[in-house]
Write a protein that holds these residues in place. Structure first.
Motif, mmCIF file in Angstrom:
data_model
loop_
_atom_site.group_PDB
_atom_site.id
_atom_site.type_symbol
_atom_site.label_atom_id
_atom_site.label_comp_id
_atom_site.label_asym_id
_atom_site.label_seq_id
_atom_site.Cartn_x
_atom_site.Cartn_y
_atom_site.Cartn_z
ATOM 1 N N VAL A 536 64.655 74.699 49.246
ATOM 2 C CA VAL A 536 64.901 73.278 49.457
ATOM 3 C C VAL A 536 64.873 72.623 48.085
ATOM 4 N N GLY A 537 65.907 71.838 47.777
ATOM 5 C CA GLY A 537 65.955 71.283 46.436
ATOM 6 C C GLY A 537 66.699 69.969 46.357
ATOM 7 N N ALA A 538 66.543 69.322 45.217
ATOM 8 C CA ALA A 538 67.228 68.072 44.919
ATOM 9 C C ALA A 538 67.668 68.104 43.462
ATOM 10 N N GLU A 539 68.779 67.445 43.188
ATOM 11 C CA GLU A 539 69.310 67.424 41.831
ATOM 12 C C GLU A 539 70.010 66.098 41.595
ATOM 13 N N THR A 540 69.872 65.560 40.386
ATOM 14 C CA THR A 540 70.571 64.337 40.024
ATOM 15 C C THR A 540 71.050 64.437 38.583
ATOM 16 N N TYR A 562 68.001 66.325 36.289
ATOM 17 C CA TYR A 562 66.696 66.661 36.856
ATOM 18 C C TYR A 562 66.919 67.497 38.113
ATOM 19 N N GLN A 563 66.322 68.692 38.132
ATOM 20 C CA GLN A 563 66.421 69.584 39.287
ATOM 21 C C GLN A 563 65.012 69.917 39.770
ATOM 22 N N TYR A 564 64.822 69.790 41.066
ATOM 23 C CA TYR A 564 63.537 70.123 41.676
ATOM 24 C C TYR A 564 63.813 71.059 42.850
ATOM 25 N N GLN A 565 63.215 72.245 42.823
ATOM 26 C CA GLN A 565 63.479 73.222 43.871
ATOM 27 C C GLN A 565 62.186 73.861 44.348
ATOM 28 N N LEU A 566 61.985 73.825 45.652
ATOM 29 C CA LEU A 566 60.895 74.546 46.293
ATOM 30 C C LEU A 566 61.460 75.821 46.905
ATOM 31 N N SER A 567 60.763 76.919 46.733
ATOM 32 C CA SER A 567 61.209 78.187 47.306
ATOM 33 C C SER A 567 60.015 78.890 47.941
ATOM 34 N N TRP A 568 60.289 79.587 49.040
ATOM 35 C CA TRP A 568 59.246 80.311 49.755
ATOM 36 C C TRP A 568 59.698 81.737 50.036
ATOM 37 N N LEU A 569 58.872 82.688 49.685
ATOM 38 C CA LEU A 569 59.063 84.069 50.116
ATOM 39 C C LEU A 569 58.411 84.230 51.490
ATOM 40 N N LEU A 570 59.195 84.706 52.462
ATOM 41 C CA LEU A 570 58.701 84.783 53.831
ATOM 42 C C LEU A 570 58.718 86.204 54.373
ATOM 43 N N ASN A 571 58.876 87.184 53.499
ATOM 44 C CA ASN A 571 58.920 88.563 53.965
ATOM 45 C C ASN A 571 57.504 89.140 54.090
ATOM 46 N N GLU A 572 57.403 90.264 54.786
ATOM 47 C CA GLU A 572 56.154 91.019 54.951
ATOM 48 C C GLU A 572 55.016 90.150 55.485
ATOM 49 N N GLY A 573 55.324 89.337 56.488
ATOM 50 C CA GLY A 573 54.291 88.547 57.142
ATOM 51 C C GLY A 573 53.905 87.271 56.436
ATOM 52 N N LEU A 574 54.556 86.934 55.337
ATOM 53 C CA LEU A 574 54.228 85.696 54.636
ATOM 54 C C LEU A 574 54.783 84.504 55.396
ATOM 55 N N SER A 575 54.166 83.349 55.208
ATOM 56 C CA SER A 575 54.595 82.122 55.867
ATOM 57 C C SER A 575 54.712 81.011 54.829
ATOM 58 N N PHE A 576 55.166 79.840 55.265
ATOM 59 C CA PHE A 576 55.277 78.698 54.364
ATOM 60 C C PHE A 576 53.912 78.314 53.795
ATOM 61 N N ALA A 577 52.880 78.521 54.577
ATOM 62 C CA ALA A 577 51.535 78.155 54.118
ATOM 63 C C ALA A 577 51.088 78.998 52.929
ATOM 64 N N ASP A 578 51.589 80.238 52.811
ATOM 65 C CA ASP A 578 51.219 81.090 51.679
ATOM 66 C C ASP A 578 51.819 80.595 50.372
ATOM 67 N N SER A 579 52.963 79.924 50.468
ATOM 68 C CA SER A 579 53.583 79.252 49.317
ATOM 69 C C SER A 579 53.845 80.186 48.144
ATOM 70 N N TYR A 580 54.333 81.403 48.431
ATOM 71 C CA TYR A 580 54.756 82.308 47.362
ATOM 72 C C TYR A 580 56.182 81.962 46.950
ATOM 73 N N ARG A 581 56.377 81.780 45.655
ATOM 74 C CA ARG A 581 57.683 81.368 45.150
ATOM 75 C C ARG A 581 58.540 82.571 44.790
ATOM 76 N N ILE A 582 59.860 82.352 44.817
ATOM 77 C CA ILE A 582 60.822 83.385 44.427
ATOM 78 C C ILE A 582 60.649 83.677 42.937
ATOM 79 N N PRO A 583 60.599 84.960 42.527
ATOM 80 C CA PRO A 583 60.465 85.275 41.103
ATOM 81 C C PRO A 583 61.571 84.644 40.260
ATOM 82 N N TYR A 584 61.167 84.146 39.106
ATOM 83 C CA TYR A 584 62.052 83.596 38.077
ATOM 84 C C TYR A 584 62.753 82.312 38.515
#
Length: 676
Positions: A536-540, A562-584
């Motif tokens: 999920v992201g926004a850019e201007t 300005y770019q703002y991006q939220l990313s969530w890794l959801l594999n292997e039982g992870l959820s949004f609450a774990d808030s693991y970001r995509i590498p790089y």
């Protein structure tokens, strides 16, 4: 894995494939001749006012759809020349603040990033024709001679209906190189030198340990770049030939993880390329294009990021493209385009790793204008891959992939454009339908609103399915599923009297079955469908242009990104609450630029900031934020001579683009450009 481990393949008999490519070329040439042999000339000569304009293969190659509902940015030839960037990745980073991941200086593996997706999930096009390797999905940015580029179009997100190519999860980058030449003969040349500040450093593996190395003053002359071109424009025929050559030592100083000053070694690069294009006007406003390109590189890759030892790599590719554009069939009711491209790619890495690949790409696209306000489009594309391999399977493999699409565009009242498309794609193992829908509304002269909904889809690359290393430690997985997802975006474009412009975007995208190479308990690497991610992201991008009209300064242009991006890794039982970001994937990217232009030159000051990134999926290995500041000056000396100089990373910021790979500090480039 892709940087250090290359597959082993041996060259075998390619006679049937070469014959097929020659036959296909003859068929397309024959079609050009037969289609217009009996047509009357349109009586129009060469229009000097249009000289030098890009070839308008409107269905695909250059302009695509006249209007698009997607977020799109364009880099012009003037901007490319004034930036004086060493390669495509640097240009995209400096102009569009695109996130780039590098494995070192010039000539090393580089990954682009669009909305959270890397190069393998971005469709790279050369003159509208797919250029990603169907074997690996990668694209070698070093094969692009920026001096030969007319413009670059970047379409963001998976909503592409402009080119309708497969696998564009993150977006599309179309690099336009072909243009009609101005009347008469034109010549141009450019040469530059780039260097780093020398200094003392801690030598590696010295005897006795801890020796200090003396400054290497030859590092002032670390990299040289040369480009030459010649072109001719006639009444109905024009041609252009260009070549380039680069030598980079990549001998820059940096500080390692322990704070010791080091000098980069064993990463020397030499590469060269040639390109020749021909544009022939045909009756009924049709155009025939032929383009031939060659590329060769000799590279040293360090065995590890800090190693003194290296492995030798040689890359060679040859590409031939033929295209026919007919925009005025049946009295202008139908326009069509066809293109055929053949690529041979040969790589040698180390002692035994070799690859010998052949690709054929064919596409055809049509547009029908049955009534006012309505355009119906259709097309087909097909790619064939042939790999001669020396892996443990001792097999020569072939593969096919392609698709058909239909699309409709309706110009409704009150500035509303409705767009819908559906593409049926197949890799011969399975078929899938990829729908897309878009809306563009122009409620006033200064505001445009856009909205897109799309499915994103990508078949596994050939290496992911069948790759096998000599030691059997890397093995493909033929049971992989395609990467699949959905997404949407909302875009607002503001333009006030040419002085104020702003583009703002909100987007969201969800992808499942993302393919990643994982290491098993036995130490063997293999790709698996383990990745599920959400972005999920926004850019201007606001810009302000102030014309001055003075004796010295003519224009000032300032812009911010300005770019703002939220990313969530959801594999292997992870959820949004774990808030693991995509590498790089940085959460924030901030960019700014100040462009001062006078009658005979310009000064460009730009900044690029990226926040903390993580190098692993569990977010334990954090890479520090960094900020780069660049300064470029251009000065014309008459109409035929220009000088330029650039300071890259002028703050000498230390940073790692990829974990363990430190990037150059302050870099000074100076050069001269001549044209006739």
């Amino acid at each position: 894995m892709k940087q250090q481990e290359r597959d082993g393949r041996v060259r075998q008999n390619r006679t049937p494939l070469v014959r097929a490519a020659r036959i296909a070329r003859c068929v397309l040439l024959a079609a050009c001749v037969s289609a217009f042999a009996e047509a009357e000339p349109d009586g129009e000569g060469f229009d000097g006012s249009d000289g030098g304009a890009p070839v308008r293969l409107e269905s695909v190659t250059v302009t695509g759809t006249a209007e698009t509902t997607q977020q799109m940015e364009v880099i012009t030839k003037e901007e490319i020349q004034r930036r004086n960037s060493p390669d495509l990745a640097s240009l995209l980073e400096e102009t569009l603040d695109m996130s780039v991941t590098r494995y070192g200086g010039y000539g090393n593996q580089t990954e682009l990033n669009l909305r959270g997706f890397d190069t393998e999930r971005i469709a790279i096009l050369i003159d509208g024709i797919p250029a990603n390797s169907p074997r690996s999905g990668e694209f070698d940015i070093n094969q692009v001679d920026l001096a030969n580029v007319e413009r670059i179009e970047v379409v963001y997100g998976g909503s592409d209906t402009k080119y309708n190519v497969s696998g564009a999860l993150g977006g599309v980058i179309n690099i336009v190189t072909i243009q009609k030449q101005k009347p008469g003969l034109s010549l141009s040349a450019a040469v530059s030198n780039s260097g780093y500040a020398p200094g003392e450093y801690n030598r590696r593996h010295s005897d006795p340990p801890g020796q200090i190395g003396s400054p290497h003053y030859e590092d002032f002359f670390d990299m040289q770049m040369l480009s030459l071109s010649a072109g001719y424009g006639g009444e109905s025929l024009s041609w252009k030939a260009s070549c380039f050559g680069n030598r980079a030592g990549n001998h820059y100083l940096y500080r390692d993880d322990y704070g010791f000053a080091r000098r980069k070694e064993s990463n020397e690069i030499v590469d060269t390329g040639l390109d020749a294009s021909l544009v022939r006007d045909l009756p009924k406003r049709a155009t025939f294009v032929s383009d031939t390109s060659l590329y060769y590189a000799d590279k040293n890759y360090p065995v590890t990021p800090d190693a003194v030892g290296f492995a030798k790599a040689h890359d060679f590719s040859a590409k031939e493209t033929l295209a026919l554009d007919a925009p005025d069939l049946f009295g202008g009711a139908i326009s069509a385009e066809a293109a055929l491209s053949y690529t041979h790619s040969l790589s040698r890495y180390g002692v035994s790793a070799r690859s010998d690949d052949d690709f054929i790409t064919a596409l055809s696209r049509w547009a029908w204008y049955p009534v006012d306000r309505l355009t119906l489009r259709s097309g087909a594309d097909w790619r064939f891959i042939h790999i001669d391999s020396e892996d443990v399977t001792k097999e020569t493999r072939t593969g096919n992939a392609g698709g058909l699409y239909v699309a409709g565009e309706y110009q409704a009242a009150h500035g509303v454009l409705l767009l819908a498309s559906a593409k049926g794609a197949t890799d011969t193992r399975q078929c899938v339908v990829v729908p897309k829908a878009g809306l563009s509304w122009k409620p006033s002269e200064w505001l445009t609103l856009k909205n897109n909904y799309f499915r994103s889809f990508k078949f596994p690359d050939f290496d992911d399915l069948y790759y096998r290393s000599h030691d059997n430690m890397f093995a493909g997985n033929p049971n992989l599923k395609p990467e699949d997802g959905v997404g949407a975006d909302i875009i607002a474009e503001l333009a006030l009297s040419g002085a104020v412009q702003a583009d703002s975007t909100l987007y969201a995208q969800w992808t499942k079955d993302s393919i990643h190479w994982v290491k098993s308990a036995g130490g063997r690497w293999s790709p698996e469908n383990i990745g599920t991610a959400c972005f999920v992201g926004a850019e201007t991008r606001p810009t302000l242009t102030v014309p001055l009209g003075g004796h010295f300064l003519r224009r000032i242009k300032a812009g911010v990104t300005y770019q703002y991006q939220l990313s969530w890794l959801l594999n292997e039982g992870l959820s949004f609450a774990d808030s693991y970001r995509i590498p790089y994937m940085p959460r924030q990217i901030i960019g700014g630029s100040l462009d001062l232009q006078w009658k005979s030159g310009s000064l460009l000051l730009s900044a690029h900031y990226e926040s903390t990134r993580y190098a692993d999926t569990v977010n334990n290995l954090a890479l520090d934020p960094y900020c780069l500041l660049h300064l470029t000056v251009n000065q014309n000396a008459g109409t035929r001579l220009a000088f330029f100089a650039a300071l890259k990373n002028m703050l000498n910021s230390p940073y790692q683009s990829f974990a363990g790979y430190y990037m150059p500090g302050i870099t000074l480039t100076a050069g001269i450009r001549v044209r006739r």
